[in-house]
Scaffold this motif. Sequence first.
Motif, mmCIF file in Angstrom:
data_model
loop_
_atom_site.group_PDB
_atom_site.id
_atom_site.type_symbol
_atom_site.label_atom_id
_atom_site.label_comp_id
_atom_site.label_asym_id
_atom_site.label_seq_id
_atom_site.Cartn_x
_atom_site.Cartn_y
_atom_site.Cartn_z
ATOM 1 N N UNK A 259 -3.821 -36.391 -25.426
ATOM 2 C CA UNK A 259 -4.467 -35.089 -25.206
ATOM 3 C C UNK A 259 -3.578 -33.957 -25.731
ATOM 4 N N UNK A 260 -2.284 -34.069 -25.546
ATOM 5 C CA UNK A 260 -1.349 -33.055 -26.068
ATOM 6 C C UNK A 260 -1.434 -32.990 -27.597
ATOM 7 N N UNK A 261 -1.477 -34.161 -28.239
ATOM 8 C CA UNK A 261 -1.633 -34.227 -29.705
ATOM 9 C C UNK A 261 -2.934 -33.553 -30.135
ATOM 10 N N UNK A 262 -4.038 -33.921 -29.466
ATOM 11 C CA UNK A 262 -5.353 -33.378 -29.839
ATOM 12 C C UNK A 262 -5.423 -31.873 -29.590
ATOM 13 N N UNK A 263 -4.850 -31.421 -28.473
ATOM 14 C CA UNK A 263 -4.808 -29.974 -28.200
ATOM 15 C C UNK A 263 -4.077 -29.238 -29.320
ATOM 16 N N UNK A 264 -2.970 -29.836 -29.764
ATOM 17 C CA UNK A 264 -2.172 -29.223 -30.832
ATOM 18 C C UNK A 264 -2.912 -29.140 -32.157
ATOM 19 N N UNK A 265 -3.862 -30.047 -32.354
ATOM 20 C CA UNK A 265 -4.657 -30.058 -33.588
ATOM 21 C C UNK A 265 -5.936 -29.226 -33.450
ATOM 22 N N UNK A 266 -6.130 -28.644 -32.255
ATOM 23 C CA UNK A 266 -7.335 -27.842 -32.024
ATOM 24 C C UNK A 266 -8.589 -28.688 -31.887
ATOM 25 N N UNK A 267 -8.409 -29.954 -31.475
ATOM 26 C CA UNK A 267 -9.552 -30.870 -31.297
ATOM 27 C C UNK A 267 -9.972 -30.853 -29.830
ATOM 28 N N UNK A 268 -11.250 -30.652 -29.594
ATOM 29 C CA UNK A 268 -11.794 -30.529 -28.241
ATOM 30 C C UNK A 268 -11.912 -31.903 -27.565
ATOM 31 N N UNK A 269 -11.469 -31.990 -26.292
ATOM 32 C CA UNK A 269 -11.615 -33.231 -25.526
ATOM 33 C C UNK A 269 -12.363 -32.997 -24.215
ATOM 34 N N UNK A 270 -12.394 -31.747 -23.765
ATOM 35 C CA UNK A 270 -13.004 -31.440 -22.470
ATOM 36 C C UNK A 270 -12.112 -31.801 -21.300
#
Length: 303
Positions: A259-270
């Motif tokens: 989730x930290x990686x995805x947040x850093x890439x601006x990718x939404x996870x909810x």
Amino acid sequence: MPDITFPKQVKIVEVGPRDGLQNEKKLINAKDKIALIEQLANAGVSYIESGSFVSPKWVPQMATSTEVFEKLNRLSNVTYAALTPNMQGFEAAMAANASEVAIFGAASESFSQKNINCSIDESLERFQPIMTVAKAANIKVRGYVSCVVGCPYEGDIAPDKVAIVAEKLFKMGCYEISLGDTIGVGTAASVEKMIHAVSQRIPLEKLAVHFHDTYGQALTNIYTALQSGIMVVDSAIAGLGGCPYAKGASGNVATEDVVYLLNGLGIETGINLEKLLSAGWFISDKLEKPPVSKVSNAYRAKK
């Protein structure tokens, strides 16, 4: 630098309560498993593999799965899935009101023989009755393929082998195929080749990835998978579960780190990272061990 295209949104499939916990030696009671699953759901995790209907003799940690499913306070937008290795397991999962089920095959013939004493094709044939009943009952079935880049007995696995097994599961009726690096030997290059081979036979949007972090390559491999167009990632809260085929190795990639990686890439996870971290600390305290997640440990150190 060339432009890299990432998906705008990624679904996290949380496997900690099943795949993670079943490889932990300390037994966790049903009440604590339920608390973990509910915390994960409240953090915004929309898919939680909540248990497995297998013989308690083989997997003692999953002996409480019926109780877990029956006593869960469920959120309407969350999928509570179960692994069902046979028809008996499928029927138990249905009786306990599992949202959907998962079945599995291996891309390695040796792995299949040593683990379930039959060939890959025989193992898939055994699931046909489940697929028939699930279809009639309108229950979705997810498929796992293990050893997608390497096997503890055979070494490297050819990408085409993985593609063939994945396609068989897909044609049987699995709506999504999770590609699992069971022993965590994958690298960016081997993962890219494997995904490319599988995507020649199955649409990318029907694929997920499931990486173990044995050699510390899981996040790199997820990054590669995202670049390849994958939009579903399996992970386990707190990095639960050692790798049973590599002594002392860490198991599943930690959900917090993904989730930290995805947040850093601006990718939404909810997913709310703070609430996710709390869930990880909760189960780690119950297991009496620190989380494997680097993000979790970094945040805890700041407190």
